[in-house]
Write a protein that holds these residues in place. Sequence first.
Motif: not given
Length: 85
Positions: A28-42
Amino acid sequence: MDFKSVVTEEKEDTAVVSHNSRAGVLLFLVYTTIYGGFMLLSAFAPRWMSEPFLGGVNLAVAYGFGLIAAAMVLAVLYVKVCRKQ
Protein backbone atom coordinates in the motif's frame (compact mmCIF):
# COMPACT_ATOMS: atom_id res chain seq x y z
CA MET A 1 -32.01 -27.60 2.46
CA ASP A 2 -30.78 -27.65 5.99
CA PHE A 3 -29.87 -24.13 7.08
CA LYS A 4 -29.31 -25.15 10.69
CA SER A 5 -26.18 -27.20 10.08
CA VAL A 6 -23.10 -26.35 12.11
CA VAL A 7 -20.40 -24.44 10.27
CA THR A 8 -16.87 -25.04 11.46
CA GLU A 9 -14.95 -21.90 12.19
CA GLU A 10 -11.61 -21.43 10.46
CA LYS A 11 -8.66 -20.96 12.81
CA GLU A 12 -6.31 -18.11 11.93
CA ASP A 13 -2.62 -18.33 12.69
CA THR A 14 -1.50 -15.03 14.20
CA ALA A 15 1.91 -15.26 12.54
CA VAL A 16 0.31 -15.65 9.10
CA VAL A 17 -2.12 -12.80 9.74
CA SER A 18 0.75 -10.59 10.92
CA HIS A 19 2.87 -11.44 7.85
CA ASN A 20 -0.02 -10.75 5.46
CA SER A 21 -0.81 -7.46 7.19
CA ARG A 22 2.79 -6.27 6.94
CA ALA A 23 2.93 -7.24 3.26
CA GLY A 24 -0.34 -5.41 2.59
CA VAL A 25 0.79 -2.24 4.35
CA LEU A 26 4.15 -2.28 2.55
CA LEU A 27 2.55 -2.68 -0.88
CA PHE A 28 0.00 0.00 0.00
CA LEU A 29 2.83 2.40 0.83
CA VAL A 30 4.52 1.59 -2.48
CA TYR A 31 1.33 2.38 -4.38
CA THR A 32 0.69 5.51 -2.31
CA THR A 33 4.16 6.77 -3.19
CA ILE A 34 3.55 6.21 -6.90
CA TYR A 35 0.15 7.89 -6.67
CA GLY A 36 1.66 10.76 -4.66
CA GLY A 37 4.09 11.37 -7.52
CA PHE A 38 1.14 11.61 -9.90
CA MET A 39 -0.63 14.09 -7.64
CA LEU A 40 2.50 16.20 -7.11
CA LEU A 41 3.14 16.39 -10.84
CA SER A 42 -0.49 17.31 -11.48
CA ALA A 43 -0.45 20.04 -8.85
CA PHE A 44 3.00 21.55 -9.31
CA ALA A 45 4.07 20.66 -12.87
CA PRO A 46 0.94 20.67 -15.03
CA ARG A 47 2.99 21.57 -18.10
CA TRP A 48 4.96 18.33 -17.80
CA MET A 49 1.70 16.40 -17.54
CA SER A 50 0.43 17.92 -20.79
CA GLU A 51 3.59 17.19 -22.79
CA PRO A 52 3.58 14.27 -25.26
CA PHE A 53 5.20 11.23 -23.67
CA LEU A 54 4.59 7.93 -25.47
CA GLY A 55 3.39 7.90 -29.05
CA GLY A 56 1.79 11.32 -28.76
CA VAL A 57 -0.09 10.49 -25.54
CA ASN A 58 0.54 13.04 -22.82
CA LEU A 59 2.25 12.15 -19.55
CA ALA A 60 -0.97 12.42 -17.54
CA VAL A 61 -2.70 9.69 -19.54
CA ALA A 62 0.40 7.47 -19.64
CA TYR A 63 0.93 7.88 -15.88
CA GLY A 64 -2.75 7.15 -15.26
CA PHE A 65 -2.56 3.89 -17.19
CA GLY A 66 0.67 3.16 -15.34
CA LEU A 67 -1.17 3.59 -12.04
CA ILE A 68 -3.80 1.09 -13.13
CA ALA A 69 -1.12 -1.39 -14.24
CA ALA A 70 0.82 -0.88 -10.99
CA ALA A 71 -2.30 -1.62 -8.94
CA MET A 72 -2.80 -4.89 -10.81
CA VAL A 73 0.86 -5.89 -10.47
CA LEU A 74 0.85 -5.10 -6.76
CA ALA A 75 -2.37 -7.10 -6.27
CA VAL A 76 -0.82 -10.14 -7.95
CA LEU A 77 2.33 -9.67 -5.90
CA TYR A 78 0.25 -9.54 -2.70
CA VAL A 79 -1.50 -12.79 -3.61
CA LYS A 80 1.88 -14.47 -4.29
CA VAL A 81 3.44 -13.19 -1.07
CA CYS A 82 0.44 -14.12 1.09
CA ARG A 83 -0.21 -17.58 -0.37
CA LYS A 84 -0.01 -20.31 2.21
CA GLN A 85 3.17 -22.36 2.10
